[in-house]
Design an enzyme around this catalytic site. Structure first.
Site, PDB file in Angstrom:
ATOM      1  N   THR A   1       2.842 -12.416   2.969  1.00  0.00           N
ATOM      2  CA  THR A   1       2.284 -13.288   1.704  1.00  0.00           C
ATOM      3  C   THR A   1       3.317 -14.299   1.333  1.00  0.00           C
ATOM      4  OG1 THR A   1       0.316 -12.754   0.086  1.00  0.00           O
ATOM      5  CG2 THR A   1       2.697 -11.883  -0.091  1.00  0.00           C
TER       6      THR A   1
ATOM      7  N   GLY B   1       1.736   2.375  -2.862  1.00  0.00           N
ATOM      8  CA  GLY B   1       1.117   3.795  -3.475  1.00  0.00           C
ATOM      9  C   GLY B   1       2.031   3.588  -5.277  1.00  0.00           C
ATOM     10  N   LYS B   2       2.025   2.000  -5.005  1.00  0.00           N
ATOM     11  CA  LYS B   2       2.367   1.625  -6.526  1.00  0.00           C
ATOM     12  C   LYS B   2       1.424   1.541  -7.452  1.00  0.00           C
ATOM     13  CE  LYS B   2       2.086  -2.319  -4.407  1.00  0.00           C
ATOM     14  NZ  LYS B   2       2.016  -2.078  -2.769  1.00  0.00           N
ATOM     15  N   GLY B   3       0.090   1.461  -7.175  1.00  0.00           N
ATOM     16  CA  GLY B   3      -0.400   1.390  -8.731  1.00  0.00           C
ATOM     17  C   GLY B   3      -0.838   2.793  -9.282  1.00  0.00           C
TER      18      GLY B   3
ATOM     19  N   SER C   1       5.506  12.204  -5.349  1.00  0.00           N
ATOM     20  CA  SER C   1       3.799  12.418  -4.837  1.00  0.00           C
ATOM     21  C   SER C   1       3.222  12.989  -3.492  1.00  0.00           C
ATOM     22  CB  SER C   1       2.699  10.815  -4.833  1.00  0.00           C
ATOM     23  OG  SER C   1       1.911  10.350  -5.091  1.00  0.00           O
TER      24      SER C   1
ATOM     25  N   ARG D   1      -5.524   0.334   8.478  1.00  0.00           N
ATOM     26  CA  ARG D   1      -3.782   0.125   8.349  1.00  0.00           C
ATOM     27  C   ARG D   1      -3.033   0.590   9.433  1.00  0.00           C
ATOM     28  NH1 ARG D   1      -3.940   2.420   2.846  1.00  0.00           N
ATOM     29  NH2 ARG D   1      -4.389   1.057   1.246  1.00  0.00           N
TER      30      ARG D   1
ATOM     31  N   GLY E   1      -4.450  -3.895  -3.857  1.00  0.00           N
ATOM     32  CA  GLY E   1      -5.295  -3.129  -4.296  1.00  0.00           C
ATOM     33  C   GLY E   1      -4.598  -2.523  -4.286  1.00  0.00           C
ATOM     34  N   HIS E   2      -4.838  -2.090  -5.375  1.00  0.00           N
ATOM     35  CA  HIS E   2      -3.824  -0.614  -6.145  1.00  0.00           C
ATOM     36  C   HIS E   2      -5.260   0.344  -6.296  1.00  0.00           C
ATOM     37  CE1 HIS E   2      -0.014  -3.931  -7.333  1.00  0.00           C
ATOM     38  NE2 HIS E   2      -0.988  -3.331  -6.224  1.00  0.00           N
TER      39      HIS E   2
ATOM     40  N   GLN F   1       1.774  -5.744  -2.827  1.00  0.00           N
ATOM     41  CA  GLN F   1       2.469  -5.988  -1.398  1.00  0.00           C
ATOM     42  C   GLN F   1       3.737  -5.144  -1.887  1.00  0.00           C
ATOM     43  OE1 GLN F   1       1.576 -10.185  -3.368  1.00  0.00           O
ATOM     44  NE2 GLN F   1      -0.614  -9.037  -2.602  1.00  0.00           N
TER      45      GLN F   1
ATOM     46  N   ASP G   1       1.287  -1.454   0.071  1.00  0.00           N
ATOM     47  CA  ASP G   1       0.270  -0.913   0.361  1.00  0.00           C
ATOM     48  C   ASP G   1       0.609   0.728   0.078  1.00  0.00           C
ATOM     49  OD1 ASP G   1      -2.189  -1.571   0.132  1.00  0.00           O
ATOM     50  OD2 ASP G   1      -1.984  -1.520   2.275  1.00  0.00           O
TER      51      ASP G   1
ATOM     52  N   GLY H   1       0.060  13.261  -3.491  1.00  0.00           N
ATOM     53  CA  GLY H   1      -1.697  13.568  -3.467  1.00  0.00           C
ATOM     54  C   GLY H   1      -1.860  12.227  -4.459  1.00  0.00           C
TER      55      GLY H   1
ATOM     56  N   GLY I   1     -10.569  -3.070   3.671  1.00  0.00           N
ATOM     57  CA  GLY I   1     -11.159  -2.230   4.585  1.00  0.00           C
ATOM     58  C   GLY I   1     -10.784  -2.188   6.079  1.00  0.00           C
ATOM     59  N   ARG I   2      -9.589  -2.934   5.968  1.00  0.00           N
ATOM     60  CA  ARG I   2      -9.621  -2.512   7.452  1.00  0.00           C
ATOM     61  C   ARG I   2      -8.670  -1.782   7.363  1.00  0.00           C
ATOM     62  NH1 ARG I   2      -5.858  -8.761   7.285  1.00  0.00           N
ATOM     63  NH2 ARG I   2      -5.478  -7.831   5.926  1.00  0.00           N
TER      64      ARG I   2
HETATM   65  P1  GDP Z   1      -0.901   0.183  -4.116  1.00  0.00           P
HETATM   66  O1  GDP Z   1      -1.364  -0.774  -2.952  1.00  0.00           O
HETATM   67  O2  GDP Z   1       0.811   0.309  -3.307  1.00  0.00           O
HETATM   68  O3  GDP Z   1      -1.111   0.288  -4.787  1.00  0.00           O
HETATM   69  O4  GDP Z   1      -1.224   1.448  -2.531  1.00  0.00           O
HETATM   70  P2  GDP Z   1      -3.234   1.738  -1.998  1.00  0.00           P
HETATM   71  O5  GDP Z   1      -3.611   2.336  -3.461  1.00  0.00           O
HETATM   72  O6  GDP Z   1      -3.831   0.197  -1.617  1.00  0.00           O
HETATM   73  O7  GDP Z   1      -3.221   3.286  -1.340  1.00  0.00           O
HETATM   74  C1  GDP Z   1      -2.758   4.009  -1.555  1.00  0.00           C
HETATM   75  C2  GDP Z   1      -3.169   4.594  -1.064  1.00  0.00           C
HETATM   76  O8  GDP Z   1      -2.892   6.216  -0.757  1.00  0.00           O
HETATM   77  C3  GDP Z   1      -4.230   5.224  -2.238  1.00  0.00           C
HETATM   78  O9  GDP Z   1      -6.343   5.495  -1.291  1.00  0.00           O
HETATM   79  C4  GDP Z   1      -3.937   6.022  -3.042  1.00  0.00           C
HETATM   80  O10 GDP Z   1      -5.152   6.609  -4.162  1.00  0.00           O
HETATM   81  C5  GDP Z   1      -3.703   7.414  -1.972  1.00  0.00           C
HETATM   82  N1  GDP Z   1      -2.488   7.638  -2.278  1.00  0.00           N
HETATM   83  C6  GDP Z   1      -1.506   7.670  -3.559  1.00  0.00           C
HETATM   84  N2  GDP Z   1      -0.551   8.400  -3.225  1.00  0.00           N
HETATM   85  C7  GDP Z   1      -0.803   9.493  -3.021  1.00  0.00           C
HETATM   86  C8  GDP Z   1       0.149  10.547  -2.169  1.00  0.00           C
HETATM   87  O11 GDP Z   1       0.639  10.795  -2.360  1.00  0.00           O
HETATM   88  N3  GDP Z   1      -0.877  11.271  -1.201  1.00  0.00           N
HETATM   89  C9  GDP Z   1      -2.120  10.717  -0.667  1.00  0.00           C
HETATM   90  N4  GDP Z   1      -2.892  11.401  -0.262  1.00  0.00           N
HETATM   91  N5  GDP Z   1      -3.004  10.084  -0.865  1.00  0.00           N
HETATM   92  C10 GDP Z   1      -2.065   9.226  -2.273  1.00  0.00           C
HETATM   93  P1  IMO Z   2      -1.049  -3.936  -2.446  1.00  0.00           P
HETATM   94  O1  IMO Z   2      -0.635  -4.575  -4.100  1.00  0.00           O
HETATM   95  C1  IMO Z   2      -0.478  -4.612   1.735  1.00  0.00           C
HETATM   96  C2  IMO Z   2      -1.096  -8.435   3.303  1.00  0.00           C
HETATM   97  C3  IMO Z   2      -1.942  -9.288   4.700  1.00  0.00           C
HETATM   98  C4  IMO Z   2      -0.918  -9.792   5.529  1.00  0.00           C
HETATM   99  C5  IMO Z   2      -0.452 -11.152   4.739  1.00  0.00           C
HETATM  100  C6  IMO Z   2      -0.852 -11.764   3.882  1.00  0.00           C
HETATM  101  O2  IMO Z   2      -1.890  -3.365  -2.164  1.00  0.00           O
HETATM  102  O3  IMO Z   2      -0.021  -3.278  -1.330  1.00  0.00           O
HETATM  103  P2  IMO Z   2      -2.294 -13.008   1.906  1.00  0.00           P
HETATM  104  O4  IMO Z   2      -3.577 -12.418   1.959  1.00  0.00           O
HETATM  105  O5  IMO Z   2      -1.790 -12.419   1.098  1.00  0.00           O
HETATM  106  O6  IMO Z   2      -2.079 -14.662   2.455  1.00  0.00           O
HETATM  107  O7  IMO Z   2      -1.979 -12.358   3.595  1.00  0.00           O
HETATM  108  O8  IMO Z   2      -0.703  -9.866   3.647  1.00  0.00           O
HETATM  109  N1  IMO Z   2      -0.701  -8.074   2.196  1.00  0.00           N
HETATM  110  C7  IMO Z   2      -1.209  -7.350   1.821  1.00  0.00           C
HETATM  111  N2  IMO Z   2      -1.090  -6.065   3.075  1.00  0.00           N
HETATM  112  N3  IMO Z   2      -0.693  -4.474   0.594  1.00  0.00           N
HETATM  113  C8  IMO Z   2      -0.813  -5.765   0.096  1.00  0.00           C
HETATM  114  O9  IMO Z   2      -1.037  -5.488  -1.420  1.00  0.00           O
HETATM  115  C9  IMO Z   2      -1.539  -6.894   0.440  1.00  0.00           C
HETATM  116  N4  IMO Z   2      -1.912  -8.027  -0.064  1.00  0.00           N
HETATM  117  C10 IMO Z   2      -1.644  -8.430   0.959  1.00  0.00           C
HETATM  118  O10 IMO Z   2      -2.900  -7.893   5.025  1.00  0.00           O
HETATM  119  O11 IMO Z   2      -0.623  -9.014   6.649  1.00  0.00           O
HETATM  120 MG    MG Z   3      -3.243  -1.915  -1.853  1.00  0.00          MG
END
Ligand code: GDP
Ligand code: IMO
Ligand code: MG
Length: 430
Positions: free
Chosen positions: A240, A16-18, A414, A306, A41-42, A225, A14, A416, A303-304
């Site tokens: 994971t 912000g890879k996506g 980044s 973080r 979840g990206h 991840q 999480d 925003g 939705g947990r």
């Molecule tokens: P990923 O799993 O690495 O792709 O990241 P997620 O999408 O799960 O979580 C990143 C969250 O931060 C998402 O809700 C993005 O919309 C948000 N986000 C990404 N870059 C930024 C940033 O620079 N600032 C803010 N405020 N939010 C960001």
């Molecule tokens: P993105 O790509 C954050 C975590 C789960 C749990 C552990 C194992 O959005 O960054 P799993 O279901 O993979 O067997 O769960 O890994 N986890 C993540 N945490 N971002 C993710 O993906 C995750 N994918 C799995 O919360 O701790």
């Molecule tokens: Mg994510």
């Protein structure tokens, strides 16, 4: 010239890879998801509109980008079809430009049932998985009994294999876990419903990628991840079941290291973690709550809430080394905008012996406390700033310090969630 770019998470996911894959995809021909599954979840935000992708590569919002889901990914065909339809509803039509490796193992309902049953049985010792069946699906792959998406091309063979495997899992689910059994017929019927939608997408994706390399097309490899969730290098067993570090790209695609030209580590300007396991810089105070609220830190998949904490420089240095990172992208800088003071962990201290550890080791995360240095905050808005020179001086100092600690440059910042809230410090595409 950086032709192919690998995007990896340097923390616990999480980061912000996506968003960054989407941002870089305007200049690319292919985006590849190479490991993990719909546990990811990206989140992408384009002109204020949010799209969350779990399985489909993030570059596909650009109409000319080709998407690849390669052999390293575990695929729920039902989730895949759901996501394709969700994108169609949002006017992104991708079925003609998405290719899926025939070798990618399937995630089927018995994997989900096993994941949930195991977590339930573990009770307080559970891992906190996403409950998507990821672990059991990778077990099947390694045990050489997985059904693969290519098996959808031969339904007769698939139905026989499926019957055997459902029986194998029902034994465990019913006798050992005291859960409901899974219906083989229902899975088969459901597979027949989605088969036509994905049939033409199933290809030899390694060959497609080799051809792209020959044709000098730019490929972006999209990690899911993060480094500390990696099955080998992460905080085991709270990880994971795939390699989210650099090696996963190679085994997960069939593309060799020579063709990975630039490896970009995505690092949140603080740290978050979903699920259980060690987290040295975790905050349990109002600053932690502040980061959680301001950063909207709720999982994009489950939705947990973080868990939140300061940036961990010890862990970051480890991620730089494990992944051979070329440079960093710092995300969510704006979340720190209102803080008077910002901390970075630079070493760990053994709480019993006071010994200082400069290097991260997954074996000494017990009984350590983080040693912090404190930086003045900038107390100004950073979203909307387009050039690094225009960032407040304190923000630039904070970023310079991260570069010093990581010993690699920061090439992207980044500020925003929107695609446009991005500062490209150095062009990656010269
Ligand atoms: P990923 O799993 O690495 O792709 O990241 P997620 O999408 O799960 O979580 C990143 C969250 O931060 C998402 O809700 C993005 O919309 C948000 N986000 C990404 N870059 C930024 C940033 O620079 N600032 C803010 N405020 N939010 C960001
Ligand atoms: P993105 O790509 C954050 C975590 C789960 C749990 C552990 C194992 O959005 O960054 P799993 O279901 O993979 O067997 O769960 O890994 N986890 C993540 N945490 N971002 C993710 O993906 C995750 N994918 C799995 O919360 O701790
Ligand atoms: Mg994510």
């Amino acid at each position: 010239m950086h032709k192919n770019i690998v995007i990896l998470g340097t923390q616990w996911g999480d980061e912000g890879k996506g968003k960054i894959v989407d941002f870089l995809s305007s200049n690319s021909a292919y985006t590849v998801r190479f490991h993990g599954g719909h546990n990811a979840g990206h989140t992408l935000v384009v002109n204020g509109k949010k799209i969350i992708l779990h399985l489909i590569p993030s570059g596909l919002l650009y109409p000319n980008v080709i998407g690849i889901i390669s052999n390293g990914v575990v695929i729920s065909p039902f989730e895949l079809v759901k996501e394709i339809k969700m994108l169609e509803k949002n006017n992104y039509f991708i079925s003609q430009r998405l290719f899926i490796s025939e070798s990618a193992p399937l995630i089927l309902p018995y994997h989900v049932a096993m994941d949930l049953a195991r977590e339930k049985k573990l009770g307080i010792n559970s891992i906190g998985t996403t409950g998507r069946g990821i672990g059991p699906a990778y077990e099947d792959k390694i045990a050489r009994r997985a059904l693969r998406i290519g098996d959808l091309k031969n339904i007769k063979k698939l139905s026989k294999k499926l019957e055997v495997i459902v029986d194998y899992y029902n034994n465990q689910l019913v006798s050992f876990y005291k859960e409901q059994s899974i219906s083989y017929k229902k899975i088969l019927q459901d597979l027949l419903k989605v088969r036509d939608i994905v049939y033409n997408m199933i290809q030899d994706t390694a060959t497609i990628l080799h051809k792209a390399i020959e044709d000098k097309k730019r490929i972006i490899f999209e990690g899911a991840q993060g480094t500390f969730l990696d099955i080998d290098h992460g905080t085991y067993p709270y990880v994971t079941s795939s390699n989210s570090t650099i090696g996963g790209v190679i085994t997960g695609t069939g593309v060799g290291p020579k063709n990975l030209d630039y490896i970009l580590g995505i690092t949140k300007s603080y740290t978050t973690r979903v699920g259980k396991g060690p987290f040295p810089t975790e905050l349990f105070d109002e600053t932690g709550d502040y980061l959680s609220k301001k950063g909207k830190e709720f999982g994009s998949t489950t939705g947990r809430k973080r868990r939140t904490g300061w940036l961990d420089g010890v862990a970051l240095r480890y991620a730089v080394k494990i992944n051979s990172l070329s440079s960093l992208c710092i995300t969510k800088l704006d979340v720190l905008d209102d803080l008077e003071q910002i901390k970075i962990c630079t070493s760990y201290k053994d709480v019993n012996t006071s010994q200082i550890y400069k290097d991260f080791s997954i074996f000494n995360l017990e009984n350590i406390s983080p040693v912090y240095e404190t930086h003045p905050g900038w107390m100004k808005k950073t979203s909307g700033i387009k050039k690094i020179e225009d960032l407040p001086e304190e923000a630039r100092n904070y970023l310079n310090r991260i570069e010093e600690i990581a010993q690699i440059p920061i090439d992207i910042i980044s500020t925003g969630p929107d695609r446009s809230d991005t500062i490209l410090v150095k062009s990656l595409f010269f």
